[in-house]
Every structure is written in structure tokens, then in C-alpha cells.
Design a protein around this motif. Structure first.
Motif, PDB file in Angstrom:
ATOM      1  N   ARG A 176      12.174  12.429  -3.225  1.00  0.00           N
ATOM      2  CA  ARG A 176      12.765  11.130  -3.517  1.00  0.00           C
ATOM      3  C   ARG A 176      13.213  10.431  -2.241  1.00  0.00           C
ATOM      4  NH1 ARG A 176      18.465  11.202  -6.337  1.00  0.00           N
ATOM      5  NH2 ARG A 176      18.902  11.842  -4.203  1.00  0.00           N
ATOM      6  N   THR A 177      13.754  11.179  -1.288  1.00  0.00           N
ATOM      7  CA  THR A 177      14.182  10.580  -0.018  1.00  0.00           C
ATOM      8  C   THR A 177      13.004   9.954   0.721  1.00  0.00           C
ATOM      9  OG1 THR A 177      15.987  12.191   0.184  1.00  0.00           O
ATOM     10  CG2 THR A 177      15.305  11.043   2.191  1.00  0.00           C
ATOM     11  N   LEU A 178      11.882  10.667   0.770  1.00  0.00           N
ATOM     12  CA  LEU A 178      10.702  10.141   1.452  1.00  0.00           C
ATOM     13  C   LEU A 178      10.158   8.912   0.736  1.00  0.00           C
ATOM     14  CD1 LEU A 178       8.834  13.469   2.331  1.00  0.00           C
ATOM     15  CD2 LEU A 178      10.109  11.990   3.888  1.00  0.00           C
ATOM     16  N   PHE A 179      10.079   8.965  -0.587  1.00  0.00           N
ATOM     17  CA  PHE A 179       9.523   7.844  -1.347  1.00  0.00           C
ATOM     18  C   PHE A 179      10.431   6.629  -1.288  1.00  0.00           C
ATOM     19  CE2 PHE A 179       6.316  10.620  -2.743  1.00  0.00           C
ATOM     20  CZ  PHE A 179       5.356   9.884  -3.438  1.00  0.00           C
ATOM     21  N   SER A 180      11.726   6.862  -1.327  1.00  0.00           N
ATOM     22  CA  SER A 180      12.661   5.747  -1.279  1.00  0.00           C
ATOM     23  C   SER A 180      12.664   5.093   0.100  1.00  0.00           C
ATOM     24  CB  SER A 180      14.058   6.237  -1.643  1.00  0.00           C
ATOM     25  OG  SER A 180      15.002   5.204  -1.531  1.00  0.00           O
ATOM     26  N   SER A 181      12.669   5.897   1.149  1.00  0.00           N
ATOM     27  CA  SER A 181      12.718   5.346   2.506  1.00  0.00           C
ATOM     28  C   SER A 181      11.420   4.651   2.881  1.00  0.00           C
ATOM     29  CB  SER A 181      13.021   6.458   3.509  1.00  0.00           C
ATOM     30  OG  SER A 181      14.246   7.101   3.209  1.00  0.00           O
ATOM     31  N   ALA A 182      10.285   5.223   2.470  1.00  0.00           N
ATOM     32  CA  ALA A 182       8.991   4.627   2.799  1.00  0.00           C
ATOM     33  C   ALA A 182       8.518   3.619   1.767  1.00  0.00           C
ATOM     34  CB  ALA A 182       7.938   5.730   2.944  1.00  0.00           C
ATOM     35  N   GLN A 183       9.292   3.444   0.664  1.00  0.00           N
ATOM     36  CA  GLN A 183       8.968   2.504  -0.410  1.00  0.00           C
ATOM     37  C   GLN A 183       7.566   2.773  -0.969  1.00  0.00           C
ATOM     38  OE1 GLN A 183       9.606  -1.470   1.087  1.00  0.00           O
ATOM     39  NE2 GLN A 183      11.810  -1.199   1.262  1.00  0.00           N
ATOM     40  N   LEU A 184       7.333   4.028  -1.335  1.00  0.00           N
ATOM     41  CA  LEU A 184       6.049   4.422  -1.896  1.00  0.00           C
ATOM     42  C   LEU A 184       6.066   4.259  -3.411  1.00  0.00           C
ATOM     43  CD1 LEU A 184       5.428   7.662   0.207  1.00  0.00           C
ATOM     44  CD2 LEU A 184       4.665   5.331   0.684  1.00  0.00           C
ATOM     45  N   THR A 185       4.886   4.222  -4.005  1.00  0.00           N
ATOM     46  CA  THR A 185       4.744   3.968  -5.432  1.00  0.00           C
ATOM     47  C   THR A 185       4.584   5.274  -6.212  1.00  0.00           C
ATOM     48  OG1 THR A 185       2.345   3.739  -5.224  1.00  0.00           O
ATOM     49  CG2 THR A 185       3.675   1.740  -4.980  1.00  0.00           C
ATOM     50  N   ALA A 186       4.688   5.162  -7.532  1.00  0.00           N
ATOM     51  CA  ALA A 186       4.532   6.335  -8.396  1.00  0.00           C
ATOM     52  C   ALA A 186       3.100   6.857  -8.359  1.00  0.00           C
ATOM     53  CB  ALA A 186       4.931   5.977  -9.827  1.00  0.00           C
ATOM     54  N   GLU A 187       2.127   5.950  -8.239  1.00  0.00           N
ATOM     55  CA  GLU A 187       0.725   6.386  -8.150  1.00  0.00           C
ATOM     56  C   GLU A 187       0.515   7.281  -6.934  1.00  0.00           C
ATOM     57  OE1 GLU A 187       0.781   2.249 -10.042  1.00  0.00           O
ATOM     58  OE2 GLU A 187       1.774   3.295  -8.402  1.00  0.00           O
ATOM     59  N   TRP A 227      -3.738   5.571  -0.533  1.00  0.00           N
ATOM     60  CA  TRP A 227      -3.480   4.742  -1.708  1.00  0.00           C
ATOM     61  C   TRP A 227      -3.031   3.333  -1.340  1.00  0.00           C
ATOM     62  CZ3 TRP A 227      -4.668   5.154  -6.653  1.00  0.00           C
ATOM     63  CH2 TRP A 227      -4.064   4.273  -7.560  1.00  0.00           C
ATOM     64  N   ASP A 228      -2.058   3.222  -0.454  1.00  0.00           N
ATOM     65  CA  ASP A 228      -1.480   1.913  -0.142  1.00  0.00           C
ATOM     66  C   ASP A 228      -2.310   1.188   0.902  1.00  0.00           C
ATOM     67  OD1 ASP A 228       0.587   2.319  -1.908  1.00  0.00           O
ATOM     68  OD2 ASP A 228       1.899   3.214  -0.397  1.00  0.00           O
ATOM     69  N   ASP A 229      -2.518  -0.109   0.662  1.00  0.00           N
ATOM     70  CA  ASP A 229      -3.245  -0.919   1.638  1.00  0.00           C
ATOM     71  C   ASP A 229      -2.433  -1.075   2.929  1.00  0.00           C
ATOM     72  OD1 ASP A 229      -5.450  -1.303   0.008  1.00  0.00           O
ATOM     73  OD2 ASP A 229      -4.550  -3.025  -0.984  1.00  0.00           O
ATOM     74  N   GLN A 230      -1.119  -1.194   2.779  1.00  0.00           N
ATOM     75  CA  GLN A 230      -0.234  -1.271   3.936  1.00  0.00           C
ATOM     76  C   GLN A 230       0.458   0.082   4.083  1.00  0.00           C
ATOM     77  OE1 GLN A 230       2.320  -4.634   3.221  1.00  0.00           O
ATOM     78  NE2 GLN A 230       0.763  -6.119   3.792  1.00  0.00           N
ATOM     79  N   ALA A 231      -0.229   0.991   4.730  1.00  0.00           N
ATOM     80  CA  ALA A 231       0.250   2.372   4.811  1.00  0.00           C
ATOM     81  C   ALA A 231       1.420   2.496   5.778  1.00  0.00           C
ATOM     82  CB  ALA A 231      -0.881   3.292   5.256  1.00  0.00           C
ATOM     83  N   VAL A 232       2.212   3.540   5.553  1.00  0.00           N
ATOM     84  CA  VAL A 232       3.329   3.850   6.446  1.00  0.00           C
ATOM     85  C   VAL A 232       2.778   4.614   7.642  1.00  0.00           C
ATOM     86  CG1 VAL A 232       5.582   4.959   6.614  1.00  0.00           C
ATOM     87  CG2 VAL A 232       4.829   3.989   4.437  1.00  0.00           C
ATOM     88  N   TRP A 233       3.161   4.200   8.832  1.00  0.00           N
ATOM     89  CA  TRP A 233       2.693   4.862  10.044  1.00  0.00           C
ATOM     90  C   TRP A 233       3.443   6.172  10.246  1.00  0.00           C
ATOM     91  CZ3 TRP A 233      -0.890   2.633  13.641  1.00  0.00           C
ATOM     92  CH2 TRP A 233      -1.359   1.380  13.264  1.00  0.00           C
ATOM     93  N   ASN A 234       2.826   7.058  11.012  1.00  0.00           N
ATOM     94  CA  ASN A 234       3.470   8.349  11.277  1.00  0.00           C
ATOM     95  C   ASN A 234       4.806   8.190  11.976  1.00  0.00           C
ATOM     96  OD1 ASN A 234       1.130   9.283  10.203  1.00  0.00           O
ATOM     97  ND2 ASN A 234       0.536  10.559  11.927  1.00  0.00           N
ATOM     98  N   VAL A 235       4.886   7.202  12.844  1.00  0.00           N
ATOM     99  CA  VAL A 235       6.140   6.974  13.558  1.00  0.00           C
ATOM    100  C   VAL A 235       7.240   6.527  12.595  1.00  0.00           C
ATOM    101  CG1 VAL A 235       5.633   4.548  14.098  1.00  0.00           C
ATOM    102  CG2 VAL A 235       7.141   5.877  15.602  1.00  0.00           C
TER     103      VAL A 235
END
Length: 341
Positions: A176-187, A227-235
Motif C-alpha cells: 500500500r505504501t508503494l502504490f500510494s506514493s507512486a499513485q499506481l492503479t488497481a490493475e 501498464w501505465d503510460d506515464q511510468a514511475v522512474w526508478n529514481v
């Protein structure tokens, strides 16, 4: 990596997937010589190309939609024990938390296969990983995922880090911490679970207390980019896990891809199977997906959408009928011309 994904290697060619030896006598080959002249050249039916049930059970579930998911099989041991215990102790499984529609109120589920509920999906994925760890067959791992050799933080790793199984709440809090901070989706959470099980099958390793965090992180990292078109970078992940370096993140991602043999394709049928199996897992563990009463505003919206779809299908059927009539007329004209000639 964008939203469009191409498979770099055929899943059926993975050397890690065990296959049952099939005798050639069991699969007779039909040639064009066996077919009468009036039937024409033999064309293989699509059902003949599908995986037999006995082979589907041995196939990799992250590649084949008819193979059972690993996490659901892992959870059945505990589910059977719970049911047996309730039966022997004559105790009820718990309060009924499900809501049922009535004449006055209709409850609808806000989680669908195309738009899953984020919180419930993350809970189910965390529970699937929990059962993977709890009911693992062994402790096969790789150094790249070992938290002792590649710590996620500067805090000292406990001496018993490799023997104490994490609780479901701890796994849920981490994801949940990773998804919330990176604003990722349920898919993205569902795709994460697909990649995780694909890694365990291809690399022939187990997810266990010493490696679960890094395996989950690697699966989330890859799923967010696919999945996401605007992906989160490793940094960006290094901003969440402040003690990790970009070099370590890059190395882990590279190893993860190599172990997957660069097979990052997730068919829609496989995605749907994982979604519904996660719902089955939720039902078995009394994790309810949120329900809400159907309001007048939403009912009117659903009615408008259904009317729009109905009109669209009517237009399509009329267009198909016109094309059919035109084709019949063309055939009649050609037959007339043939007779006259």
C-alpha cells in the motif's frame, strides 16, 4: 515501456515449464489425403489448437488462462482446515457480511474486471503473497533478492529475518505504501501478481521471508512500467525507499527481466482469470468488496448507457442486413449475366 506490450518470447517455449510426454499415437495427424475431394483442404479447428485439460493443469498459469493460479491452490490448504475446524467445533464461519438486494434497495459492486477497487485489490494481492510464503514448498532463492545482501533500508536486518513469516498486514502495508506514493492503479496490482508467479515458475524459486520484499518491489517496478503510460522512474522509487540506490534498483530490474526471459506480455484472458481468482480468495477469507446502494442518479446513468448501446447495436444490425441484401443482389446479377452469356 508503454501501455502497449509485445511478447519477446513465446510462453510455450520456456524451458522451465514441465510438460508431459505425449505419445504420437495419441495424436493422429490428419492430412489432406484423408479428406474427401468435396470437402477441400483440411483446416484445423480452433478447439484442436487449445491446450488439453491435463496439460493446462501443468502449464504456467501466468501464461495460460486455463491453468489454475498458484496462489489460489496455496490458499486451499488453509481454507479446508478452517472449514474442517468449523465443522468439528459446530461453529459458524462468522457474521454474514454480505448485503443482498431487496425490493427497496439494490446493491452494486464498484469493483469490476476493467475497474477494480484499489484498496480491496491490494488486500487480496497481499493475501495471495501471504499464502505463497506460508505454504511454500522450499526456500529456494537468489542472491539478488536476498534482503540481507541487498537491504532496503539502513536499519539492521534481524537475525531471524529468513525464518519468521510476515503477517498479512505487514505485506499489505508494504504494498500500500508503494502504490500510494507512486499513485499506481488497481490493475497494476493484478499485473504485479502475474509477474510474481511467472518469476517463481520461470526461475524455479520460492518467495520466502528473506526475499519477499525485493521480489514484490521488482514485480511492482516492472508492472508500473508496462501498464501505465506515464511510468514511475526508478529514481522515484528511491524517493520512497530512501536508502536504496538507483544502481541497486536498476540491477534488480535487469535480473527480474532476464529471469522472466523478457516475457512481459499479459493476455486479457490471464488478467481476467487472476482478477476473478482474487475475488474467490476474498470470499474464502471473508474479505468483502465494497457495495453501495444504487442511487437514482446512477440508475438514470445506467439506463442512458443501456439505451445508447441498444441503439448502436440496432444500427449495426441494420448495416449488416443492408450489406447482406446488397451481396444477394450482386450474386443475382452475376447469375443473370452468366445465363445470358
Amino acid at each position: 515501456m508503454g501501455g502497449s506490450v509485445s511478447c519477446c518470447i513465446s510462453p510455450g517455449e520456456s524451458p522451465k515449464i514441465l510438460r508431459r510426454h505425449v505419445d504420437l499415437d495419441e495424436c493422429p495427424i490428419t492430412t489432406t489425403e484423408d479428406v474427401s475431394e468435396d470437402t477441400g483442404t483440411y483446416l484445423q479447428h480452433i478447439s484442436d489448437r487449445e491446450l488439453p485439460d491435463e496439460l493446462a493443469q501443468e502449464a504456467n498459469p501466468s501464461d495460460h488462462p486455463r491453468a489454475s493460479t498458484l496462489f489460489l491452490n496455496k490458499s486451499q490448504t488453509d481454507v479446508r482446515e478452517k472449514r474442517k475446524s468449523n465443522y468439528l467445533n459446530h461453529s459458524s464461519p462468522g457474521l454474514l457480511t454480505k448485503k443482498f438486494s431487496s425490493c427497496s434497495t439494490i446493491f452494486i459492486d464498484d469493483s469490476t474486471v476493467s475497474q477494480p477497487n484499489l484498496k480491496s485489490t491490494i488486500k487480496c494481492v497481499s493475501l495471495a503473497i501471504y499464502y505463497h510464503i506460508k505454504n511454500r514448498d522450499s526456500n529456494h532463492s537468489l542472491d539478488i533478492f536476498d534482503e540481507k545482501k541487498h537491504p532496503l533500508s539502513r536499519e539492521k536486518v534481524p537475525d531471524d529475518y529468513s525464518v519468521v513469516d510476515p503477517e498479512h498486514k505487514l505485506i499489505y502495508r508494504f504494498i500500500r505504501t508503494l502504490f500510494s506514493s507512486a499513485q499506481l492503479t488497481a490493475e497494476c496490482a493484478i499485473v504485479t501478481l502475474v509477474y510474481l508467479e511467472r518469476l517463481l515458475t520461470y526461475a524455479e524459486i520460492d518467495i520466502c521471508p528473506c526475499n519477499w520484499k525485493r521480489i514484490v518491489l521488482g514485480a511492482i517496478l516492472l508492472a508500473s512500467k508496462v501498464w501505465d503510460d506515464q511510468a514511475v522512474w526508478n529514481v522515484d522509487y528511491c524517493q520512497i525507499l530512501k536508502d536504496m540506490t538507483v544502481e541497486d534498483m536498476n540491477e534488480m530490474e535487469r535480473h527480474f527481466l532476464e529471469l522472466l526471459q523478457f516475457n512481459i506480455n499479459v493476455p486479457a484472458s490471464v488478467y481476467a482469470k487472476y482478477y476473478f481468482d482474487l475475488r474467490s480468495l476474498a470470499d474464502d477469507n471473508n474479505l468483502s468488496f465494497p457495495l453501495e446502494p444504487l442511487s437514482n442518479k446512477r440508475a438514470q446513468k445506467l439506463e442512458a448507457i443501456s439505451r445508447l448501446c441498444e441503439d448502436k447495436y440496432k444500427d449495426l444490425s441494420r448495416s449488416a442486413m443492408r450489406k447482406s441484401v446488397s451481396a444477394d443482389n450482386l450474386i443475382g446479377i452475376r447469375n443473370s449475366q452468366a445465363v445470358l452469356s
